[in-house]
Design a protein around this motif. Structure first.
Motif, PDB file in Angstrom:
ATOM      1  N   MET A 176       0.845  -1.201   0.000  1.00 26.08           N
ATOM      2  CA  MET A 176       0.000   0.000   0.000  1.00 26.08           C
ATOM      3  C   MET A 176       0.875   1.244   0.000  1.00 26.08           C
ATOM      4  SD  MET A 176      -2.786   1.793   0.123  1.00 26.08           S
ATOM      5  CE  MET A 176      -4.054   0.518   0.275  1.00 26.08           C
ATOM      6  N   SER A 177       0.504   2.219  -0.815  1.00 24.25           N
ATOM      7  CA  SER A 177       1.196   3.502  -0.846  1.00 24.25           C
ATOM      8  C   SER A 177       0.421   4.485   0.028  1.00 24.25           C
ATOM      9  CB  SER A 177       1.292   4.018  -2.285  1.00 24.25           C
ATOM     10  OG  SER A 177       1.934   5.268  -2.326  1.00 24.25           O
ATOM     11  N   TYR A 178       1.002   4.870   1.156  1.00 26.39           N
ATOM     12  CA  TYR A 178       0.323   5.750   2.091  1.00 26.39           C
ATOM     13  C   TYR A 178       0.588   7.217   1.754  1.00 26.39           C
ATOM     14  CZ  TYR A 178      -0.218   1.423   4.701  1.00 26.39           C
ATOM     15  OH  TYR A 178      -0.535   0.139   5.074  1.00 26.39           O
ATOM     16  N   LYS A 179      -0.411   8.060   2.040  1.00 28.38           N
ATOM     17  CA  LYS A 179      -0.324   9.472   1.705  1.00 28.38           C
ATOM     18  C   LYS A 179      -0.260  10.394   2.919  1.00 28.38           C
ATOM     19  CE  LYS A 179      -2.865   8.930  -2.665  1.00 28.38           C
ATOM     20  NZ  LYS A 179      -4.060   9.330  -3.445  1.00 28.38           N
ATOM     21  N   ILE A 180      -0.691   9.901   4.083  1.00 22.10           N
ATOM     22  CA  ILE A 180      -0.806  10.762   5.251  1.00 22.10           C
ATOM     23  C   ILE A 180      -0.651   9.917   6.516  1.00 22.10           C
ATOM     24  CG2 ILE A 180      -3.335  10.539   5.440  1.00 22.10           C
ATOM     25  CD1 ILE A 180      -3.406  13.598   6.005  1.00 22.10           C
ATOM     26  N   VAL A 181      -0.019  10.498   7.544  1.00 25.00           N
ATOM     27  CA  VAL A 181       0.177   9.785   8.809  1.00 25.00           C
ATOM     28  C   VAL A 181      -0.273  10.673   9.965  1.00 25.00           C
ATOM     29  CG1 VAL A 181       1.788   8.550  10.293  1.00 25.00           C
ATOM     30  CG2 VAL A 181       2.186   8.612   7.819  1.00 25.00           C
ATOM     31  N   PHE A 182      -1.121  10.133  10.826  1.00 24.99           N
ATOM     32  CA  PHE A 182      -1.640  10.852  11.992  1.00 24.99           C
ATOM     33  C   PHE A 182      -0.915  10.374  13.257  1.00 24.99           C
ATOM     34  CE2 PHE A 182      -4.952  10.905   8.793  1.00 24.99           C
ATOM     35  CZ  PHE A 182      -5.396  12.226   8.821  1.00 24.99           C
ATOM     36  N   PHE A 183      -0.435  11.333  14.041  1.00 27.31           N
ATOM     37  CA  PHE A 183       0.341  11.013  15.232  1.00 27.31           C
ATOM     38  C   PHE A 183      -0.311  11.569  16.494  1.00 27.31           C
ATOM     39  CE2 PHE A 183       3.482  11.283  11.799  1.00 27.31           C
ATOM     40  CZ  PHE A 183       4.229  10.123  11.984  1.00 27.31           C
ATOM     41  N   ASP A 184      -0.555  10.707  17.455  1.00 29.44           N
ATOM     42  CA  ASP A 184      -0.890  11.144  18.810  1.00 29.44           C
ATOM     43  C   ASP A 184       0.336  11.866  19.383  1.00 29.44           C
ATOM     44  OD1 ASP A 184      -2.196  11.124  21.444  1.00 29.44           O
ATOM     45  OD2 ASP A 184      -0.728   9.573  21.928  1.00 29.44           O
ATOM     46  N   ILE A 185       0.156  12.602  20.473  1.00 30.92           N
ATOM     47  CA  ILE A 185       1.274  13.329  21.068  1.00 30.92           C
ATOM     48  C   ILE A 185       1.862  12.591  22.273  1.00 30.92           C
ATOM     49  CG2 ILE A 185       1.949  15.429  22.281  1.00 30.92           C
ATOM     50  CD1 ILE A 185       0.066  17.010  20.541  1.00 30.92           C
ATOM     51  N   ASP A 186       1.137  12.571  23.386  1.00 32.10           N
ATOM     52  CA  ASP A 186       1.677  12.032  24.632  1.00 32.10           C
ATOM     53  C   ASP A 186       1.877  10.522  24.554  1.00 32.10           C
ATOM     54  OD1 ASP A 186       1.527  14.503  26.425  1.00 32.10           O
ATOM     55  OD2 ASP A 186      -0.501  14.402  25.607  1.00 32.10           O
ATOM     56  N   GLY A 187       3.115  10.096  24.793  1.00 30.13           N
ATOM     57  CA  GLY A 187       3.428   8.679  24.716  1.00 30.13           C
ATOM     58  C   GLY A 187       3.645   8.187  23.304  1.00 30.13           C
ATOM     59  N   THR A 188       3.569   9.095  22.342  1.00 30.24           N
ATOM     60  CA  THR A 188       3.750   8.727  20.934  1.00 30.24           C
ATOM     61  C   THR A 188       4.852   9.596  20.322  1.00 30.24           C
ATOM     62  OG1 THR A 188       1.426   8.030  20.782  1.00 30.24           O
ATOM     63  CG2 THR A 188       2.587   8.417  18.711  1.00 30.24           C
ATOM     64  N   LEU A 189       4.558  10.846  20.051  1.00 29.96           N
ATOM     65  CA  LEU A 189       5.612  11.757  19.604  1.00 29.96           C
ATOM     66  C   LEU A 189       6.489  12.203  20.769  1.00 29.96           C
ATOM     67  CD1 LEU A 189       3.759  14.064  17.032  1.00 29.96           C
ATOM     68  CD2 LEU A 189       5.414  12.253  16.538  1.00 29.96           C
ATOM     69  N   LEU A 190       5.888  12.262  21.962  1.00 32.40           N
ATOM     70  CA  LEU A 190       6.624  12.664  23.162  1.00 32.40           C
ATOM     71  C   LEU A 190       6.838  11.468  24.081  1.00 32.40           C
ATOM     72  CD1 LEU A 190       4.850  16.017  24.152  1.00 32.40           C
ATOM     73  CD2 LEU A 190       6.793  15.682  22.602  1.00 32.40           C
ATOM     74  N   ASP A 191       7.977  11.436  24.753  1.00 31.51           N
ATOM     75  CA  ASP A 191       8.226  10.381  25.724  1.00 31.51           C
ATOM     76  C   ASP A 191       7.598  10.737  27.067  1.00 31.51           C
ATOM     77  OD1 ASP A 191       9.902  12.255  26.968  1.00 31.51           O
ATOM     78  OD2 ASP A 191      11.741  11.392  26.161  1.00 31.51           O
ATOM     79  N   GLU A 192       7.888   9.974  28.089  1.00 30.75           N
ATOM     80  CA  GLU A 192       7.255  10.197  29.388  1.00 30.75           C
ATOM     81  C   GLU A 192       7.656  11.523  30.020  1.00 30.75           C
ATOM     82  OE1 GLU A 192       7.913   6.892  31.953  1.00 30.75           O
ATOM     83  OE2 GLU A 192       6.741   5.492  30.727  1.00 30.75           O
ATOM     84  N   GLU A 193       8.759  12.072  29.595  1.00 31.96           N
ATOM     85  CA  GLU A 193       9.216  13.372  30.100  1.00 31.96           C
ATOM     86  C   GLU A 193       8.717  14.529  29.231  1.00 31.96           C
ATOM     87  OE1 GLU A 193      10.761  13.620  32.997  1.00 31.96           O
ATOM     88  OE2 GLU A 193      10.545  11.432  33.129  1.00 31.96           O
ATOM     89  N   LYS A 194       7.811  14.240  28.306  1.00 31.87           N
ATOM     90  CA  LYS A 194       7.243  15.233  27.385  1.00 31.87           C
ATOM     91  C   LYS A 194       8.315  15.840  26.474  1.00 31.87           C
ATOM     92  CE  LYS A 194       3.367  14.474  29.446  1.00 31.87           C
ATOM     93  NZ  LYS A 194       2.404  13.519  28.846  1.00 31.87           N
ATOM     94  N   ARG A 195       9.292  15.015  26.089  1.00 37.10           N
ATOM     95  CA  ARG A 195      10.334  15.433  25.172  1.00 37.10           C
ATOM     96  C   ARG A 195      10.190  14.693  23.847  1.00 37.10           C
ATOM     97  NH1 ARG A 195      15.114  14.103  29.373  1.00 37.10           N
ATOM     98  NH2 ARG A 195      14.118  12.085  28.978  1.00 37.10           N
ATOM     99  N   ILE A 196      10.679  15.338  22.768  1.00 37.51           N
ATOM    100  CA  ILE A 196      10.700  14.680  21.459  1.00 37.51           C
ATOM    101  C   ILE A 196      11.993  13.883  21.350  1.00 37.51           C
ATOM    102  CG2 ILE A 196      10.570  14.980  18.975  1.00 37.51           C
ATOM    103  CD1 ILE A 196       9.551  17.850  19.474  1.00 37.51           C
ATOM    104  N   PRO A 197      11.933  12.553  21.274  1.00 40.22           N
ATOM    105  CA  PRO A 197      13.163  11.790  21.069  1.00 40.22           C
ATOM    106  C   PRO A 197      13.824  12.200  19.753  1.00 40.22           C
ATOM    107  CG  PRO A 197      11.371  10.359  21.784  1.00 40.22           C
ATOM    108  CD  PRO A 197      10.764  11.686  21.452  1.00 40.22           C
TER     109      PRO A 197
END
Length: 265
Positions: free
Chosen positions: A1-22
């Motif tokens: 499948m060729s994907y066109k768009i990606v949706f990201f949650d923030i807390d625990g997904t884009l941000l770690d437990e310290e609310k930082r972006i890895p």
């Protein structure tokens, strides 16, 4: 499948437990954009909670307030407010129980309990500025979501009285309150419709109970390794934790970015 768009949650997904972006997450998002695939925030947070994150990652579009307010590259696409009658009933019931509320508009938010330790404990866990105090804020502004502050299980008393609302716990002392049909998936579908993208051409990453619907809606639903156990059954793939390269691993799995060895996997 060729994907066109990606949706990201923030807390625990884009941000770690310290609310930082890895750092590996930051690089993976840059690679995703370079590949021509659109990254979009999909969160229960209000826009004023994550403006900094949009700027840090160069993301222009978002589904916020659990699907209640959707913006694509600066253009408002969709909004869903809590009906005033439901707000009135919620205020009445919570007042009797002594449970504080925090009302979220699209530009600011306010609590109806001044200087409440329980409210501060929950809100401070988000690492955001505390709400203002205005008990009548809900009367004059469109309210997209409410925080109900009560102990686990106490929300059960509200359910039979407010069938038009749903309650999603995100903290031992707090829940999101939104319309019964509301979810991130509702806002994502609105964006997909506006862009002419099919759900099967989309990916979503999440880790919490409010991510169930969006992981089910899209073509590839990815749960983080640190996800709530109840979310896993709704995922097509379980990646690593947010702080262990989970975003990169998931995007490589979906063949959206190279595996780092010179070829897509």
């Amino acid at each position: 499948m060729s994907y066109k768009i990606v949706f990201f949650d923030i807390d625990g997904t884009l941000l770690d437990e310290e609310k930082r972006i890895p750092e590996d997450t930051r690089l993976a998002i840059a690679e995703l954009k370079a590949s021509g695939i659109e990254p979009v925030i999909a969160t229960g947070r209000a826009p004023y909670f994550f403006k900094w994150l949009l700027e840090e990652l160069g993301i222009e579009s978002f589904v916020s307030l659990n699907g209640g307010y959707v913006v694509y590259k600066g253009k408002e696409l969709y909004e869903r407010r809590i009906p005033i009658g439901d707000l009135e009933k919620l205020v009445e019931l919570s007042g009797r129980a002594g449970h504080p509320l925090v009302f979220e508009g699209k530009a600011t938010y306010h609590t109806n309990h001044e200087d409440d330790a329980g409210v501060w404990k929950a809100v401070d866990s988000l690492r955001v500025e505390r709400p203002g105090f205005n008990a009548d804020f809900w009367r004059g502004e469109g309210i997209y979501q409410v925080f109900l502050h009560c102990a686990d299980g106490e929300e059960a008393a509200y359910l039979p009285e407010l069938p038009g609302l749903r309650f999603i716990r995100w903290h031992p002392n707090a829940l999101d309150v939104l319309p019964h049909t509301g979810s991130k998936a509702e806002g994502i579908q609105a964006m997909l419709d506006a862009l002419g993208i099919k759900p099967e051409e989309a990916i979503a990453f999440g880790d919490g109970l409010n991510d169930k619907e969006m992981l089910t809606l899209v073509g590839l639903g990815i749960a983080m390794g640190n996800s709530h156990p109840e979310l896993l059954a709704h995922a097509d793939y379980v990646t690593a934790r947010a702080d262990e390269g989970g975003i990169r691993q998931g995007l490589v799995y979906a063949k959206c970015i190279p595996d780092g060895k010179g070829a897509a996997v």
